[in-house]
Scaffold this motif. Structure first.
Motif, PDB file in Angstrom:
ATOM      1  N   PHE A 181      28.499  11.001 -36.327  1.00  0.00           N
ATOM      2  CA  PHE A 181      27.731  12.020 -37.036  1.00  0.00           C
ATOM      3  C   PHE A 181      26.475  11.354 -37.561  1.00  0.00           C
ATOM      4  CE2 PHE A 181      26.241  14.450 -40.632  1.00  0.00           C
ATOM      5  CZ  PHE A 181      26.460  15.763 -40.258  1.00  0.00           C
ATOM      6  N   MET A 182      25.309  11.858 -37.156  1.00  0.00           N
ATOM      7  CA  MET A 182      24.022  11.344 -37.624  1.00  0.00           C
ATOM      8  C   MET A 182      23.209  12.485 -38.229  1.00  0.00           C
ATOM      9  SD  MET A 182      22.487   8.880 -34.648  1.00  0.00           S
ATOM     10  CE  MET A 182      23.429   7.576 -33.849  1.00  0.00           C
ATOM     11  N   ALA A 183      22.633  12.245 -39.401  1.00  0.00           N
ATOM     12  CA  ALA A 183      21.743  13.224 -40.019  1.00  0.00           C
ATOM     13  C   ALA A 183      20.537  12.504 -40.600  1.00  0.00           C
ATOM     14  CB  ALA A 183      22.468  14.001 -41.112  1.00  0.00           C
ATOM     15  N   PHE A 184      19.348  13.026 -40.286  1.00  0.00           N
ATOM     16  CA  PHE A 184      18.093  12.444 -40.760  1.00  0.00           C
ATOM     17  C   PHE A 184      17.396  13.432 -41.687  1.00  0.00           C
ATOM     18  CE2 PHE A 184      18.003  10.683 -36.184  1.00  0.00           C
ATOM     19  CZ  PHE A 184      18.908   9.671 -36.516  1.00  0.00           C
ATOM     20  N   ALA A 185      16.591  12.901 -42.593  1.00  0.00           N
ATOM     21  CA  ALA A 185      15.952  13.735 -43.612  1.00  0.00           C
ATOM     22  C   ALA A 185      14.955  14.730 -43.030  1.00  0.00           C
ATOM     23  CB  ALA A 185      15.260  12.862 -44.649  1.00  0.00           C
ATOM     24  N   SER A 186      14.344  14.403 -41.908  1.00  0.00           N
ATOM     25  CA  SER A 186      13.317  15.283 -41.353  1.00  0.00           C
ATOM     26  C   SER A 186      13.309  15.162 -39.836  1.00  0.00           C
ATOM     27  CB  SER A 186      11.935  14.926 -41.910  1.00  0.00           C
ATOM     28  OG  SER A 186      11.608  13.577 -41.614  1.00  0.00           O
ATOM     29  N   GLY A 187      12.654  16.115 -39.200  1.00  0.00           N
ATOM     30  CA  GLY A 187      12.580  16.117 -37.753  1.00  0.00           C
ATOM     31  C   GLY A 187      11.629  15.061 -37.220  1.00  0.00           C
ATOM     32  N   PHE A 188      11.622  14.942 -35.910  1.00  0.00           N
ATOM     33  CA  PHE A 188      10.799  13.949 -35.227  1.00  0.00           C
ATOM     34  C   PHE A 188       9.324  14.216 -35.497  1.00  0.00           C
ATOM     35  CE2 PHE A 188       9.114  12.373 -30.941  1.00  0.00           C
ATOM     36  CZ  PHE A 188       9.123  11.043 -31.341  1.00  0.00           C
ATOM     37  N   GLY A 189       8.626  13.163 -35.927  1.00  0.00           N
ATOM     38  CA  GLY A 189       7.210  13.286 -36.228  1.00  0.00           C
ATOM     39  C   GLY A 189       6.897  13.870 -37.594  1.00  0.00           C
ATOM     40  N   ARG A 190       7.919  14.072 -38.424  1.00  0.00           N
ATOM     41  CA  ARG A 190       7.721  14.709 -39.723  1.00  0.00           C
ATOM     42  C   ARG A 190       8.069  13.764 -40.873  1.00  0.00           C
ATOM     43  NH1 ARG A 190       7.293  20.276 -38.916  1.00  0.00           N
ATOM     44  NH2 ARG A 190       6.402  20.228 -41.018  1.00  0.00           N
ATOM     45  N   SER A 191       7.463  14.022 -42.010  1.00  0.00           N
ATOM     46  CA  SER A 191       7.703  13.215 -43.199  1.00  0.00           C
ATOM     47  C   SER A 191       8.896  13.749 -43.983  1.00  0.00           C
ATOM     48  CB  SER A 191       6.470  13.217 -44.108  1.00  0.00           C
ATOM     49  OG  SER A 191       5.355  12.628 -43.460  1.00  0.00           O
ATOM     50  N   SER A 192       9.485  12.884 -44.796  1.00  0.00           N
ATOM     51  CA  SER A 192      10.470  13.307 -45.781  1.00  0.00           C
ATOM     52  C   SER A 192       9.881  13.058 -47.167  1.00  0.00           C
ATOM     53  CB  SER A 192      11.788  12.549 -45.601  1.00  0.00           C
ATOM     54  OG  SER A 192      11.587  11.157 -45.722  1.00  0.00           O
ATOM     55  N   LEU A 235      22.707  21.266 -43.949  1.00  0.00           N
ATOM     56  CA  LEU A 235      21.541  20.391 -44.011  1.00  0.00           C
ATOM     57  C   LEU A 235      20.346  21.000 -43.282  1.00  0.00           C
ATOM     58  CD1 LEU A 235      23.259  16.933 -43.397  1.00  0.00           C
ATOM     59  CD2 LEU A 235      22.342  17.796 -45.553  1.00  0.00           C
ATOM     60  N   ARG A 236      20.603  21.695 -42.177  1.00  0.00           N
ATOM     61  CA  ARG A 236      19.506  22.296 -41.403  1.00  0.00           C
ATOM     62  C   ARG A 236      18.986  23.590 -42.020  1.00  0.00           C
ATOM     63  NH1 ARG A 236      23.167  21.801 -36.639  1.00  0.00           N
ATOM     64  NH2 ARG A 236      22.606  19.954 -35.424  1.00  0.00           N
ATOM     65  N   ASN A 237      19.797  24.230 -42.820  1.00  0.00           N
ATOM     66  CA  ASN A 237      19.544  25.600 -43.248  1.00  0.00           C
ATOM     67  C   ASN A 237      18.448  25.656 -44.309  1.00  0.00           C
ATOM     68  OD1 ASN A 237      19.641  28.287 -43.884  1.00  0.00           O
ATOM     69  ND2 ASN A 237      21.721  28.268 -44.672  1.00  0.00           N
ATOM     70  N   GLY A 238      17.281  26.102 -43.920  1.00  0.00           N
ATOM     71  CA  GLY A 238      16.197  26.275 -44.873  1.00  0.00           C
ATOM     72  C   GLY A 238      15.367  25.026 -45.046  1.00  0.00           C
ATOM     73  N   GLY A 239      14.167  25.208 -45.540  1.00  0.00           N
ATOM     74  CA  GLY A 239      13.257  24.095 -45.743  1.00  0.00           C
ATOM     75  C   GLY A 239      13.227  23.650 -47.199  1.00  0.00           C
ATOM     76  N   LEU A 240      12.936  22.387 -47.407  1.00  0.00           N
ATOM     77  CA  LEU A 240      12.734  21.830 -48.742  1.00  0.00           C
ATOM     78  C   LEU A 240      11.243  21.601 -48.927  1.00  0.00           C
ATOM     79  CD1 LEU A 240      15.613  19.223 -48.548  1.00  0.00           C
ATOM     80  CD2 LEU A 240      15.621  21.266 -49.962  1.00  0.00           C
ATOM     81  N   ASN A 241      10.703  22.044 -50.037  1.00  0.00           N
ATOM     82  CA  ASN A 241       9.261  21.946 -50.231  1.00  0.00           C
ATOM     83  C   ASN A 241       8.847  20.508 -50.499  1.00  0.00           C
ATOM     84  OD1 ASN A 241       8.775  24.671 -49.890  1.00  0.00           O
ATOM     85  ND2 ASN A 241       9.167  25.139 -52.044  1.00  0.00           N
ATOM     86  N   GLY A 242       8.005  19.971 -49.611  1.00  0.00           N
ATOM     87  CA  GLY A 242       7.513  18.612 -49.760  1.00  0.00           C
ATOM     88  C   GLY A 242       6.095  18.603 -50.289  1.00  0.00           C
ATOM     89  N   PHE A 249      12.629  19.872 -42.987  1.00  0.00           N
ATOM     90  CA  PHE A 249      13.865  20.320 -42.355  1.00  0.00           C
ATOM     91  C   PHE A 249      14.647  19.108 -41.865  1.00  0.00           C
ATOM     92  CE2 PHE A 249      11.036  23.925 -42.026  1.00  0.00           C
ATOM     93  CZ  PHE A 249      11.847  25.015 -42.290  1.00  0.00           C
ATOM     94  N   ALA A 250      15.921  19.053 -42.208  1.00  0.00           N
ATOM     95  CA  ALA A 250      16.760  17.948 -41.758  1.00  0.00           C
ATOM     96  C   ALA A 250      17.013  18.053 -40.258  1.00  0.00           C
ATOM     97  CB  ALA A 250      18.085  17.960 -42.513  1.00  0.00           C
ATOM     98  N   ALA A 251      17.245  16.901 -39.632  1.00  0.00           N
ATOM     99  CA  ALA A 251      17.597  16.833 -38.214  1.00  0.00           C
ATOM    100  C   ALA A 251      18.994  16.234 -38.088  1.00  0.00           C
ATOM    101  CB  ALA A 251      16.586  15.982 -37.456  1.00  0.00           C
ATOM    102  N   VAL A 252      19.821  16.823 -37.237  1.00  0.00           N
ATOM    103  CA  VAL A 252      21.184  16.333 -37.012  1.00  0.00           C
ATOM    104  C   VAL A 252      21.360  16.149 -35.509  1.00  0.00           C
ATOM    105  CG1 VAL A 252      23.642  16.695 -37.441  1.00  0.00           C
ATOM    106  CG2 VAL A 252      21.949  17.643 -39.032  1.00  0.00           C
ATOM    107  N   PRO A 253      21.047  14.957 -34.982  1.00  0.00           N
ATOM    108  CA  PRO A 253      21.088  14.765 -33.529  1.00  0.00           C
ATOM    109  C   PRO A 253      22.484  14.629 -32.936  1.00  0.00           C
ATOM    110  CG  PRO A 253      20.418  12.742 -34.625  1.00  0.00           C
ATOM    111  CD  PRO A 253      20.478  13.799 -35.682  1.00  0.00           C
ATOM    112  N   GLN A 254      23.498  14.351 -33.752  1.00  0.00           N
ATOM    113  CA  GLN A 254      24.866  14.256 -33.227  1.00  0.00           C
ATOM    114  C   GLN A 254      25.837  14.638 -34.328  1.00  0.00           C
ATOM    115  OE1 GLN A 254      25.664  10.708 -31.020  1.00  0.00           O
ATOM    116  NE2 GLN A 254      27.804  11.213 -30.619  1.00  0.00           N
ATOM    117  N   GLU A 255      26.788  15.514 -33.999  1.00  0.00           N
ATOM    118  CA  GLU A 255      27.710  16.033 -35.012  1.00  0.00           C
ATOM    119  C   GLU A 255      29.121  16.177 -34.456  1.00  0.00           C
ATOM    120  OE1 GLU A 255      27.121  20.435 -35.698  1.00  0.00           O
ATOM    121  OE2 GLU A 255      25.100  19.953 -34.966  1.00  0.00           O
TER     122      GLU A 255
END
Length: 337
Positions: A181-192, A235-242, A249-255
């Motif tokens: 299970f992998m979860a990242f704070a933001s999508g590819f190319g995006r800031s957290s 984790l994916r559901n909805g955006g967090l204001n940065g 938006f969180a990214a979950v490449p494997q679950e």
């Protein structure tokens, strides 16, 4: 065998500013790591190795001058080394790894944690932990691998990747591979981002705050279990204001499916309002159902509200002339008008 955990929080970057001599620090990263370590201590049997800008398992770092910083790559490698070099058929059932700090993304499925001694854009030592997980998945050391990274996913192709190289198969695993299970704070190319969400408005990582809320029950499914699917959706559901209002938006490449916790659901109060805007009388019994899973809860209206303990999902509230759909997500307030 006990589970194992490596928790890393790098908040001090004294020379990671644009000129390679000024700071670029993260005020919330150390406390984020402390909070995750505390969650692991309270909720899992894992033996936790905690590495932060201030200490390693409680022992303060030794640095030579004000611009020196820890942890560096060798400090983190030291935490992984006992597992990598072990020839035992098994080290533990699970390996948890959490990181908070600056990061970069060499590709969509990966993240690199930048070390504390980075200097501007000219010297950026980093650790690509998902690549280590890919290696562990084909070894018998652990049956389940869990990675949470509160790091940016910005592309920086000029930065050298640090994938593990030349590792022998010390305990080669027959198919299938270990669960991941992998979860990242933001999508590819995006800031957290960090935000003033701690006690007294202290800075915290937005992703870590959501992760801990999910693990503590907000991501529980209809049966009260926080599993891979329900946590990933939360984790994916909805955006967090940065910064500047940019949504994170969180990214979950494997679950791969695994159980994280069993929790009581949060209690939500829902307005018991008819289509004409009138509130139902006190004592009216309303039903809450879910179109996707067997669920039937009832509650009596009290001063225009009904209360239910439920997890994330889509629900229908009916009775007493009320007929409305309710969607509960990661950012839904406990009072639903």
């Amino acid at each position: 065998m006990p589970d194992q955990a490596i928790v890393i929080g790098i908040g001090s970057y004294p020379t990671f500013g644009a000129n390679g001599a000024s700071p670029n620090s993260l005020p919330g990263a150390v406390q984020d790591a402390e909070d995750v370590a505390e969650w692991l201590h309270r909720n899992t049997p894992a033996a936790v190795t905690l590495i932060t800008s201030t200490h390693c398992n409680g022992a303060p770092w030794t640095v030579t001058n004000l611009l020196a910083a820890r942890p560096v790559t060798s400090d983190v490698d030291t935490a992984f080394k006992p597992y990598v070099t072990s020839t035992a058929p098994k080290v533990g059932d699970r390996l948890y790894v959490y990181t908070a700090g600056h990061g970069l993304a060499p590709d969509p499925r990966s993240r690199c944690l930048i070390m504390a001694d980075a200097m501007g854009i000219n010297w950026v030592p980093n650790l690509e932990i998902p690549a280590w997980f890919d290696w562990f998945a084909n070894q018998s050391h652990f049956d389940e691998l869990i990675l949470w990274m509160d790091c940016c996913g910005t592309q920086a192709l000029e930065y050298a990747r640090t994938k593990p190289a030349g590792l022998a198969n010390t305990a080669s695993r027959p198919p299938p591979p270990a669960k991941v299970f992998m979860a990242f704070a933001s999508g590819f190319g995006r800031s957290s981002y960090e935000g003033p969400i701690g006690p007294g408005g202290m800075m915290r990582g937005l992703f870590t705050d959501r992760l801990l809320k999910g693990l503590n029950g907000a991501a529980a499914d209809a049966s009260g279990e926080v599993r891979s699917k329900s946590l990933a959706n939360f984790l994916r559901n909805g955006g967090l204001n940065g910064a500047g209002g940019e949504a994170q938006f969180a990214a979950v490449p494997q679950e791969d499916d695994m159980l994280f916790a069993i929790r009581a659901h949060p209690i939500y109060r829902i307005r018991a309002m008819r289509p004409d805007g009138a509130l139902v009388p006190d004592g009216t019994v309303l039903e809450l159902t879910n179109p996707f899973v067997p669920l039937l809860k009832t509650a009596q209206a009290d001063q225009g509200w009904v209360s239910f303990a439920v997890g994330v999902g889509l629900y229908k509230l009916s009775g007493g002339g009320v007929d409305r759909l309710i969607e509960i997500g990661a950012t839904t307030p406990v009072d639903i008008e």
